[in-house]
Design a protein around this motif. Structure first.
Motif, short mmCIF file in Angstrom:
data_model
loop_
_atom_site.label_atom_id
_atom_site.label_comp_id
_atom_site.label_asym_id
_atom_site.label_seq_id
_atom_site.Cartn_x
_atom_site.Cartn_y
_atom_site.Cartn_z
N LEU A 145 52.30 46.30 31.11
CA LEU A 145 52.53 47.73 31.33
C LEU A 145 53.10 47.94 32.74
O LEU A 145 53.04 47.03 33.57
CB LEU A 145 51.21 48.52 31.21
N PRO A 146 53.62 49.14 33.03
CA PRO A 146 54.10 49.40 34.40
C PRO A 146 53.03 49.09 35.47
O PRO A 146 53.36 48.72 36.59
CB PRO A 146 54.45 50.88 34.38
N ASN A 147 51.74 49.24 35.11
CA ASN A 147 50.70 48.96 36.10
C ASN A 147 50.28 47.49 36.10
O ASN A 147 49.34 47.10 36.80
CB ASN A 147 49.47 49.84 35.87
N GLY A 148 50.95 46.66 35.28
CA GLY A 148 50.69 45.23 35.27
C GLY A 148 49.74 44.76 34.20
O GLY A 148 49.56 43.54 34.01
N ALA A 149 49.09 45.68 33.47
CA ALA A 149 48.12 45.28 32.45
C ALA A 149 48.82 44.62 31.27
O ALA A 149 49.89 45.06 30.83
CB ALA A 149 47.33 46.50 31.98
N THR A 150 48.18 43.55 30.75
CA THR A 150 48.67 42.85 29.56
C THR A 150 47.75 43.17 28.38
O THR A 150 46.70 43.81 28.54
CB THR A 150 48.66 41.34 29.80
N ALA A 204 42.37 44.23 26.18
CA ALA A 204 41.30 43.81 25.26
C ALA A 204 40.02 43.54 26.04
O ALA A 204 38.91 43.87 25.57
CB ALA A 204 41.74 42.57 24.50
N CYS A 205 40.13 42.94 27.23
CA CYS A 205 38.96 42.65 28.06
C CYS A 205 38.32 43.95 28.56
O CYS A 205 37.08 44.08 28.58
CB CYS A 205 39.33 41.77 29.24
N GLU A 206 39.15 44.89 28.97
CA GLU A 206 38.64 46.17 29.47
C GLU A 206 37.83 46.88 28.41
O GLU A 206 36.81 47.51 28.70
CB GLU A 206 39.82 47.05 29.94
N ASP A 266 48.79 45.81 39.09
CA ASP A 266 49.40 46.03 40.41
C ASP A 266 48.35 46.31 41.49
O ASP A 266 48.65 46.33 42.68
CB ASP A 266 50.43 47.16 40.36
N GLN A 267 47.11 46.55 41.09
CA GLN A 267 46.01 46.70 42.04
C GLN A 267 45.27 45.39 42.27
O GLN A 267 44.32 45.34 43.06
CB GLN A 267 45.00 47.75 41.54
N GLY A 268 45.70 44.33 41.54
CA GLY A 268 45.10 43.02 41.73
C GLY A 268 43.98 42.70 40.77
O GLY A 268 43.35 41.63 40.85
N TYR A 269 43.67 43.63 39.85
CA TYR A 269 42.59 43.43 38.89
C TYR A 269 42.98 42.38 37.85
O TYR A 269 44.04 42.48 37.21
CB TYR A 269 42.26 44.74 38.18
N THR A 270 42.08 41.38 37.65
CA THR A 270 42.28 40.40 36.60
C THR A 270 41.48 40.82 35.36
O THR A 270 40.64 41.73 35.41
CB THR A 270 41.78 39.02 37.05
N ALA A 271 41.75 40.12 34.25
CA ALA A 271 41.02 40.38 33.01
C ALA A 271 39.52 40.19 33.23
O ALA A 271 38.69 40.95 32.72
CB ALA A 271 41.53 39.46 31.92
N LEU A 272 39.15 39.16 34.02
CA LEU A 272 37.74 38.89 34.28
C LEU A 272 37.08 40.03 35.05
O LEU A 272 35.94 40.42 34.76
CB LEU A 272 37.58 37.58 35.04
N MET A 273 37.79 40.58 36.03
CA MET A 273 37.25 41.71 36.79
C MET A 273 37.02 42.93 35.89
O MET A 273 36.00 43.63 35.98
CB MET A 273 38.20 42.08 37.93
N SER A 274 37.99 43.17 35.02
CA SER A 274 37.91 44.33 34.14
C SER A 274 36.71 44.22 33.20
O SER A 274 35.93 45.17 33.03
CB SER A 274 39.21 44.46 33.34
N ALA A 275 36.54 43.05 32.59
CA ALA A 275 35.41 42.85 31.67
C ALA A 275 34.09 42.90 32.42
O ALA A 275 33.07 43.40 31.91
CB ALA A 275 35.56 41.51 30.96
N VAL A 286 32.74 38.90 26.52
CA VAL A 286 34.12 38.69 26.97
C VAL A 286 34.13 37.88 28.26
O VAL A 286 34.95 36.95 28.44
CB VAL A 286 34.85 40.03 27.16
N VAL A 287 33.24 38.23 29.20
CA VAL A 287 33.16 37.50 30.47
C VAL A 287 32.91 36.02 30.17
O VAL A 287 33.58 35.12 30.73
CB VAL A 287 32.04 38.09 31.36
#
Length: 753
Positions: A86-91, A96-98, A120-129, A137-138
């Motif tokens: 996405l424009p904000n970098g999310a895949t 799915a993790c969020e 774009d804020q540096g959040y990874t899938a692991l951080m989101s979950a 998920v973690v």
């Protein structure tokens, strides 16, 4: 999900990739709602798998967000791009993790989704979950080798994030995977501090069980215990203390955990700290203790707990403030009463002499005042400036406090060293409520300060009309005079307080009473340019032509100070325009000297004599020229001023301007046909004079107007000799450039050289 209908439409050539304004296609919609049959039919008909909505969402992202695992698998089997962002970098993986869609996460990882792609804020899938607490998920991400200690730009990791949001399952999983428990943010916050701040006791206990450092300090010195105490997180505090947290570790400002909890009023935390032997009387560098802090912030529960633990009730800060003073200042009556019940000294004085009662009165804290008086506070104790509690309350206009003090027999007429009373002070500051109460209690209305100022004068000076009227209604003497003769009316006029002036005149104030210098109220208002006051005085028959001992009138004074409004009002009331001072100065001369062009024009429009001469022969024009007042000169010339009238030394207007080097005036006079070569009795011309005084601008103007360059004085001195004698090199050069004779000789043979 009507698959048979979808197939029929497609068989009839329905457009498969039509997009509405939001960009969603039939495939995107089917995926969002988990319609796997429709999705399969659309893909079989060549639907574009990567067409995204206007927000950038692909079909894979939509299915992943909603957890439609069968659809996710179908899309991936059809070669959907797994790492589109996405424009904000999310895949799709991040999404799915969020949303905790573990089936979708498993499918995406199995298709090689980039596990470390961040927003774009540096959040990874692991951080989101971890933030959302999706433990399954973690665990799945960690099993797939997600980096456990990646940091955001601010230093946060998946662990600090999970701790902040109290996600104990995620925390357990991260720790089990070796997350660095001491990694801190750029503000120095560790995972333990984050969990302690938010009060996630289960997380705090889990971190401590995993050997988190209990006493790590932020750059400002705060520990997890200090943070938990500040936010009143009693469960976290208990856990930290049980793990041996240092109870006395203070911040770089000296704040202990006990002080922090006391300030915020977390009584349960205060009691817990005290039960754990926290030092009750530790002082900040400024002398504050947990008790004084709790008192300042009105935290009665904390105060009670601290007193019960033996807190020193009289310990004062570096400014001499005791706990009782702090509570009194802020008006925390319940705290004041509690301190007094615990034998706090009621009359302790700060270095400046202020007591708790004085402070409470100054800040209008009537509840505190009542409690202090009930405990026998000394009502007359004054500060080192002689201010009593009654004066302090009167100054600030706390009428309810003033009434309470007077009801408790406060002395109404006590005077400061300068003689001011509570009444005087209230009048000076326009506190009409206080004034009314003080007068009702018999305050001496005529008591003056050591300068002779009465309450009426003070109120008049500041323009507190309501106070002036109240004093006059209570028979204040309207014409009392200061040692210099000034009355309340004079003072009000000087400061332009038109409301006070009106009230004083209505009460019969003597309009002509003058100061010892002879100044009347009208003169004073005229000098300061208070036109509304001047008009009011004149409407009340003030004498318009009274003269000072030096002969100056209100009109003369207004002209001298350029007060055009006052001048207009005085002239409209018939002021004698030609009355002169004992030196012969007229109003026109005075305005001309000071360069008040608007006043000069107004006087001339009112037929002021333009050519009146002083005893030495000076006129308004010669005076204006001498002082370089080009606007006044222009106005005088326009009114026909005699341009050649000379003083008794033979100085013309042109000579005066030339002497002082007012080039603009010289040019104006010359443009008005001033005689350029008039000679004084000693033979000096305007050119000679300008050269003698080195006024190169004037010299240039005179030469341009044809001034005779060789005219000499009666000693044979030419303009060139005069400039040479005085060393005015620029003038010498200008004269020579204008063909001045270089070798002319005086009678004794001397030349310019």
């Amino acid at each position: 999900g009507h698959t048979d209908v979808v197939e029929l439409l497609l068989a009839n050539k329905a457009s498969v990739d039509t997009q509405p304004p939001n960009g969603a296609t039939a495939l995107n919609i089917a995926c969002e709602f988990g319609q796997v049959g429709a999705a399969r039919a659309l893909l079989a008909s060549g639907a574009s798998i990567e067409l995204a909505t206007d927000q950038g969402y692909t079909a894979l992202m939509s299915a992943s967000q909603k957890g439609h695992t069968d659809v996710v698998e179908l899309l991936l089997a059809n070669k959907a791009s797994v790492d589109t962002q996405l424009p904000n970098g999310a895949t799709a993986l991040y999404i799915a993790c969020e949303f905790g869609q573990v089936g979708a996460v498993r499918a995406l990882l199995a298709s090689g989704a980039a596990i470390e792609l961040a927003t774009d804020q540096g959040y990874t899938a692991l951080m989101s979950a971890s933030e959302e607490g999706h433990t399954d998920v973690v665990e799945l991400l960690l099993a797939n080798k997600a980096s456990v200690d990646t940091q955001l730009p601010n230093g946060d990791t998946a662990l600090t994030i999970a701790c902040e949001y109290g996600q104990v399952g995620a925390v357990r999983a991260l720790l089990a995977s070796g997350a660095a428990i001491e990694l801190a943010t750029d503000q120095g916050f560790t995972a333990l501090m984050s969990a302690s701040e938010e009060g996630h006791t289960d997380v705090v206990e889990l971190l401590l069980a995993n050997k988190a450092s209990v006493d790590t300090q932020r750059p400002n010195g705060a520990t997890a215990l200090k943070v938990a105490c500040q936010y009143g997180q009693v469960g976290a505090v208990r856990a930290l203390l049980a793990s041996g947290a240092a109870i006395e570790l203070a911040t770089d400002q000296g704040y202990t955990a006990l002080m922090s909890a006391s300030e915020e009023g977390h009584t349960d935390v205060v009691e817990l700290l005290l039960a754990n032997k926290a030092s009750v009387d530790t002082q900040l560098p400024n002398g504050d203790t947990a008790l004084t802090i709790a008192c300042l912030y009105g935290q009665v529960g904390a105060v009670r707990a601290l007193l019960a633990s033996g807190a020193a009730i009289e310990l004062a800060d570096g400014q001499g403030f005791t706990a009782l003073m702090s509570a009194s200042l802020k008006g925390h009556t319940d705290v004041v009463e509690l301190l007094l019940a615990n034998k706090a000294s009621v009359d302790t004085q700060r270095p400046n002499g202020a007591t708790a009662l004085y402070i409470a009165c100054e800040y209008g804290q009537v509840g505190a005042v009542r409690a202090l008086l009930a405990s026998g506070a000394a009502i007359e104790l004054a500060d080192d400036q002689g201010f009593t509690a009654l004066m302090s309350a009167s100054l600030k206009g706390h009428t309810d406090v003033v009434e309470l003090l007077l009801a408790n027999k406060a002395s109404v007429d006590t005077q400061r060293p300068n003689g001011a009373t509570a009444l005087y002070i209230a009048c000076e500051h326009g506190q009409v409520g206080s004034v009314r109460v003080l007068l009702a209690s018999g305050a001496a209305i005529e008591l003056a300060d050591d300068q002779g100022f009465t309450a009426l004068m003070s109120a008049s000076l500041k323009g507190h009309t309501d106070v002036v009227e109240l004093l006059l209604a209570n028979k204040a003497s309207v014409d009392t005079q200061l040692p210099n003769g000034a009355t309340a009316l004079y003072i009000a006029c000087e400061y332009g307080q038109v409301g006070a002036v009106r009230a004083l005149l209505a009460s019969g104030a003597a309009i002509e009473l003058a100061t010892d210098q002879g100044f009347t109220a009208l003169m004073s208002a005229s000098l300061k340019g208070h036109t509304d006051v001047v008009e009011l005085l004149l409407a009340n028959k003030a004498s318009v032509d009274t003269q000072l001992p030096n002969g100056a009138t209100a009109l003369y004074i207004a002209c001298e100070y350029g007060q055009v409004g006052a001048v207009r009002a005085l002239l409209a009331s018939g002021a004698a325009i030609e009355l002169a001072t004992d030196q012969g100065f007229t109003a026109l001369m005075s305005a001309s000297e000071e360069g008040h062009t608007d006043v000069v024009e107004l006087l001339l429009a009112n037929k002021a004599s333009v050519d009146t001469q002083l005893p030495n022969g000076d006129t308004a024009l010669t005076i204006a020229c001498l002082y370089g007042q080009v606007g006044a000169v222009r106005a005088l010339l326009a009114s026909g001023a005699a341009i050649e009238l000379a003083d008794d030394q033979g100085f013309t207007a042109l000579m005066s301007a030339s002497l002082k080097g007012h080039t603009d005036v010289v040019e104006l006079l010359l443009a008005n046909k001033a005689s350029v070569d008039t000679q004084r009795s000693n033979g000096a011309t305007a050119l000679y004079i300008a050269c003698e005084y080195g006024q190169v601008g004037a010299v240039r103007a005179l030469l341009a107007s044809g001034a005779a360059i060789e005219l000499a004085d009666d000693q044979g001195f030419t303009a060139l000799m005069s400039a040479s004698l005085k060393g005015h090199t620029d003038v010498v050069e200008l004269l020579l450039a204008n063909k001045a004779s270089v070798d002319t000789q005086r009678s004794n043979g001397a030349t310019a050289l």
